[in-house]
Design an enzyme around this catalytic site. Structure first.
Site, PDB file in Angstrom:
ATOM      1  N   ASN A   1       2.266   1.366   4.395  1.00 18.02           N
ATOM      2  CA  ASN A   1       2.565   0.313   5.032  1.00 18.02           C
ATOM      3  C   ASN A   1       2.294   0.264   6.315  1.00 18.02           C
ATOM      4  OD1 ASN A   1       5.370  -2.330   5.560  1.00 18.02           O
ATOM      5  ND2 ASN A   1       3.290  -2.716   5.224  1.00 18.02           N
TER       6      ASN A   1
ATOM      7  N   CYS B   1       0.834  -1.156   0.010  1.00 17.48           N
ATOM      8  CA  CYS B   1       0.085  -0.157   0.084  1.00 17.48           C
ATOM      9  C   CYS B   1       0.671   1.334   0.118  1.00 17.48           C
ATOM     10  CB  CYS B   1      -1.163  -0.035   1.237  1.00 17.48           C
ATOM     11  SG  CYS B   1      -0.184  -0.158   2.743  1.00 17.48           S
TER      12      CYS B   1
ATOM     13  N   ASP C   1      -8.265   4.048   1.452  1.00 15.51           N
ATOM     14  CA  ASP C   1      -7.235   4.110   2.290  1.00 15.51           C
ATOM     15  C   ASP C   1      -8.161   4.499   3.500  1.00 15.51           C
ATOM     16  OD1 ASP C   1      -5.193   5.236   3.737  1.00 15.51           O
ATOM     17  OD2 ASP C   1      -4.195   6.181   2.384  1.00 15.51           O
TER      18      ASP C   1
ATOM     19  N   CYS D   1      -1.558   0.964   7.356  1.00 18.82           N
ATOM     20  CA  CYS D   1      -2.873   0.374   7.565  1.00 18.82           C
ATOM     21  C   CYS D   1      -3.523  -0.849   6.663  1.00 18.82           C
ATOM     22  CB  CYS D   1      -3.799   1.822   7.073  1.00 18.82           C
ATOM     23  SG  CYS D   1      -3.590   3.285   8.045  1.00 18.82           S
ATOM     24  N   ARG D   2      -3.320  -0.587   5.371  1.00 21.04           N
ATOM     25  CA  ARG D   2      -4.125  -1.589   4.571  1.00 21.04           C
ATOM     26  C   ARG D   2      -3.050  -2.736   4.432  1.00 21.04           C
ATOM     27  NH1 ARG D   2      -5.325   2.199  -0.487  1.00 21.04           N
ATOM     28  NH2 ARG D   2      -3.264   3.210   0.538  1.00 21.04           N
ATOM     29  N   SER D   3      -1.873  -2.665   3.987  1.00 19.51           N
ATOM     30  CA  SER D   3      -1.005  -3.975   3.680  1.00 19.51           C
ATOM     31  C   SER D   3      -0.537  -4.887   4.798  1.00 19.51           C
ATOM     32  CB  SER D   3       0.216  -3.608   2.860  1.00 19.51           C
ATOM     33  OG  SER D   3       1.174  -2.834   3.498  1.00 19.51           O
TER      34      SER D   3
HETATM   35  P1  4NP Z   1      -1.900   2.691   4.207  1.00 23.64           P
HETATM   36  O1  4NP Z   1      -2.457   4.169   4.676  1.00 23.64           O
HETATM   37  O2  4NP Z   1      -1.327   3.208   2.646  1.00 23.64           O
HETATM   38  O3  4NP Z   1      -2.979   1.958   4.043  1.00 23.64           O
HETATM   39  O4  4NP Z   1      -0.592   2.544   4.969  1.00 23.64           O
HETATM   40  C1  4NP Z   1      -1.596   5.474   4.812  1.00 23.64           C
HETATM   41  C2  4NP Z   1      -1.089   5.588   5.972  1.00 23.64           C
HETATM   42  C3  4NP Z   1      -0.257   6.719   5.992  1.00 23.64           C
HETATM   43  C4  4NP Z   1      -0.300   7.804   5.109  1.00 23.64           C
HETATM   44  C5  4NP Z   1      -0.873   7.539   3.997  1.00 23.64           C
HETATM   45  C6  4NP Z   1      -1.594   6.341   3.773  1.00 23.64           C
HETATM   46  N1  4NP Z   1       0.466   8.797   5.193  1.00 23.64           N
HETATM   47  O5  4NP Z   1       0.379   9.899   4.297  1.00 23.64           O
HETATM   48  O6  4NP Z   1       1.149   9.049   6.147  1.00 23.64           O
END
Ligand code: 4NP
Length: 153
Positions: free
Chosen positions: A12, A9, A123, A14-16
């Site tokens: 790294n 994702c 997201d 939240c989703r992955s």
């Molecule tokens: P992820 O979510 O891609 O599912 O881990 C996010 C976590 C943090 C950020 C963006 C998306 N960020 O901008 O810090």
């Protein structure tokens, strides 16, 4: 040789990490290696978001030993399957691919459930807890399909 699967994702956190934990819980450690990475490096070294840890724990999955890392070009060599969460992840990973073999490893994870629809795992970072619940169920459904596919190749 283990079959190796990488979940990708943006952050790294939240989703992955959820996708990694869910798929790991469905597959045997002796035959499969499952990991995750983010296309961005902002959260490298961090534990998953506490909301991802909480939703996983609700369903009996422990994410607390995971640490975020950035996707790297060597991952194309290491992993057999690279599942991305959304189109932006797809574009960012594909940009780093130099062979058709590498490009062919990269798939939108929800295409395992809804073939060719190119749907995205939203997201949940800026939303509330319900976003994490929704993401959990989307990923659980996708990982069930992946498990079935990988165990029957
Ligand atoms: P992820 O979510 O891609 O599912 O881990 C996010 C976590 C943090 C950020 C963006 C998306 N960020 O901008 O810090």
């Amino acid at each position: 040789m283990k079959t190796k699967v990488l979940m990708v994702c943006l952050g790294n956190i939240c989703r992955s990490p959820l996708a990694e934990g869910i798929l790991k819980s469905k597959l045997s450690d002796s035959a499969f290696l499952v990991d995750s990475a983010g296309t961005g490096a902002w959260h490298a070294g961090e534990q998953p978001d506490k909301r991802s840890i909480a939703i996983a724990e609700k369903y009996g999955i422990d994410l607390t030993s995971q640490r975020a890392r950035q996707f790297k070009i060597a991952d194309f060599e290491i992993f057999d399957y690279i599942y991305v969460m959304d189109q932006s992840n797809y574009d960012n990973v594909i940009k780093l691919a130099t062979t058709t073999d590498a490009i062919n490893k990269v798939k939108l994870i929800l295409n395992e459930v809804h073939p060719d629809k190119n749907l995205e795992v939203p997201d949940p970072y800026f939303g509330g807890d319900q976003g994490f619940e929704n993401v959990y169920h989307m990923l659980d459904e996708a990982c069930e399909k992946i498990k079935y596919k990988l165990e029957n190749i």
